[in-house]
Design a protein around this motif. Structure first.
Motif, mmCIF file in Angstrom:
data_model
loop_
_atom_site.group_PDB
_atom_site.id
_atom_site.type_symbol
_atom_site.label_atom_id
_atom_site.label_comp_id
_atom_site.label_asym_id
_atom_site.label_seq_id
_atom_site.Cartn_x
_atom_site.Cartn_y
_atom_site.Cartn_z
ATOM 1 N N ASP A 260 0.811 -1.217 0.000
ATOM 2 C CA ASP A 260 0.000 0.000 0.000
ATOM 3 C C ASP A 260 0.844 1.266 0.000
ATOM 4 O OD1 ASP A 260 -2.409 -1.303 -0.088
ATOM 5 O OD2 ASP A 260 -2.660 -1.375 2.079
ATOM 6 N N SER A 261 1.992 1.226 0.673
ATOM 7 C CA SER A 261 2.768 2.449 0.811
ATOM 8 C C SER A 261 4.212 2.114 1.144
ATOM 9 C CB SER A 261 2.187 3.317 1.934
ATOM 10 O OG SER A 261 2.436 2.711 3.195
ATOM 11 N N ASN B 200 3.731 6.358 -4.554
ATOM 12 C CA ASN B 200 4.495 7.322 -3.775
ATOM 13 C C ASN B 200 3.554 8.504 -3.533
ATOM 14 O OD1 ASN B 200 6.069 9.524 -2.941
ATOM 15 N ND2 ASN B 200 7.857 8.845 -4.104
ATOM 16 N N PHE B 201 3.086 8.655 -2.301
ATOM 17 C CA PHE B 201 2.070 9.669 -2.005
ATOM 18 C C PHE B 201 2.541 11.079 -2.368
ATOM 19 C CE2 PHE B 201 0.840 6.527 1.512
ATOM 20 C CZ PHE B 201 -0.122 5.925 0.724
ATOM 21 N N LEU C 257 -1.746 9.968 5.616
ATOM 22 C CA LEU C 257 -1.246 8.849 4.824
ATOM 23 C C LEU C 257 -0.021 8.204 5.464
ATOM 24 C CD1 LEU C 257 -1.589 10.397 1.237
ATOM 25 C CD2 LEU C 257 -2.982 8.554 2.212
ATOM 26 N N TYR C 258 0.779 9.010 6.158
ATOM 27 C CA TYR C 258 1.993 8.480 6.783
ATOM 28 C C TYR C 258 1.808 8.177 8.275
ATOM 29 C CZ TYR C 258 4.352 9.612 2.453
ATOM 30 O OH TYR C 258 4.713 9.656 1.129
ATOM 31 N N ASP D 94 9.978 8.009 0.193
ATOM 32 C CA ASP D 94 9.201 8.681 -0.852
ATOM 33 C C ASP D 94 9.818 10.029 -1.209
ATOM 34 O OD1 ASP D 94 7.406 6.625 -1.077
ATOM 35 O OD2 ASP D 94 5.809 7.583 0.071
#
Length: 308
Positions: A120-121, A200-201, A224-225, A244
């Motif tokens: 997901d991240s 990558n947000f 998000l983080y 990121d």
């Protein structure tokens, strides 16, 4: 492995009777990759891609399809068809995972390149990294990589369908495919090629323009983080954010992609915390993240103005 007498490297993998590709083993896949990624930059692109596509088309049968009868128009059409079908990120190149989808690769080995369920991240990536870097060396070494690949196959219910010898071959092959600096281990950027994340947000357009970024935008990226919702970006959340950020900053700076290791990440963390961790708690809160993003966007805007 050498090319055939007429110079077509792929023809050796065709069945002489059916003209279909035979199943390609892990070692053969590695040979194909290194043959066409001749400059070792991690992509089949440009003239390499033209050569691959031409030999892919003409490897069917040298009596039926000779090099001289394949027109530039036909090759261009073949290139468009293959890129449309397999170039998942639409960058006009073929990477290792995309090549694994084009060729009839050994099934269990192919599973190591499936992107059906990316992480997901980068926060999740850093958690996986920490789990398998068992000696905290800052690298995934051969034995750790073997454990990681075994874990991947277990997730896909294939752990019992391969022998330890096959797993050892897979480990050596994956190491040779992704270890770009040939030091016998995987650094962060090399592991990131093997284990991609969904997004990558920080690459979302809104975070690249200081003029358009609002308080709600910054709160959104903070959420998000801040995966555990405790009001701070810390530990692997912070490492994921930094991964990121490094990829965003380094994007486009080097023609052969983005290379970084854990030492780079730690240095980036030190600089970030020295400049932006106002309360010196080793974490990033919302106000501090606002300062980081606005500072980055301001410098990006200045760079764009300088180009103009």
């Amino acid at each position: 492995m050498a090319a055939t007498a007429d110079g077509n490297f792929l023809r050796q993998f065709r069945d002489l009777n059916t003209r279909e590709f035979k199943q390609i083993t892990a070692n053969q896949f590695m040979d194909v990759w290194h043959h066409y990624d001749s400059n070792g930059d991690g992509y089949i692109e440009g003239k390499e891609l033209d050569s691959f596509l031409k030999e892919l088309v003409t490897s069917i049968n040298k009596e039926d399809v000779g090099l001289e009868v394949v027109s530039e128009t036909a090759l261009k059409e073949a290139k468009e068809l293959i890129l449309n079908a397999f170039d998942e990120n639409r960058d006009g190149k073929i990477d290792i995972a995309e090549l694994a989808q084009i060729l009839p690769t050994e099934e269990n080995f192919l599973l190591l390149f499936r992107r059906d369920h990316p992480l997901d991240s980068s926060v999740e990536f850093m958690k996986v990294w920490r789990e398998f870097d068992t000696d905290s060396s800052g690298f995934i070494e051969a034995d750790e990589l073997k454990n990681f690949l075994q874990h991947l196959l277990k997730q896909k219910n294939r752990q019992n369908s391969i022998t330890d010898e096959q797993l050892t071959i897979y480990t050596g092959t994956v190491l040779q495919l992704f270890d770009r600096n040939k030091d016998g281990k995987l650094q962060l950027s090399e592991m990131a090629k093997l284990l991609p994340v969904r997004e990558n947000f920080l690459c979302r357009p809104v975070f690249k323009s200081a003029n358009k970024m609002t308080d709600d935008d910054i709160k959104r990226v903070f959420g998000l983080y801040d995966r555990d919702g405790n009001g701070s970006i810390e530990n692997e959340e912070l490492n994921g954010f930094l991964k990121d950020l490094m990829e965003l900053v380094e994007e486009g700076q080097a023609a052969d992609g983005k290379d970084y290791d854990e030492e780079d990440l730690n240095e980036c963390k030190k600089i970030l915390l020295d400049k932006c961790d106002l309360n010196h708690d080793g974490k990033i809160n919302l106000d501090e993240l606002t300062m980081v993003l606005m500072s980055y966007n301001r410098s990006s805007s200045e760079s764009e103005c300088a180009k103009d």
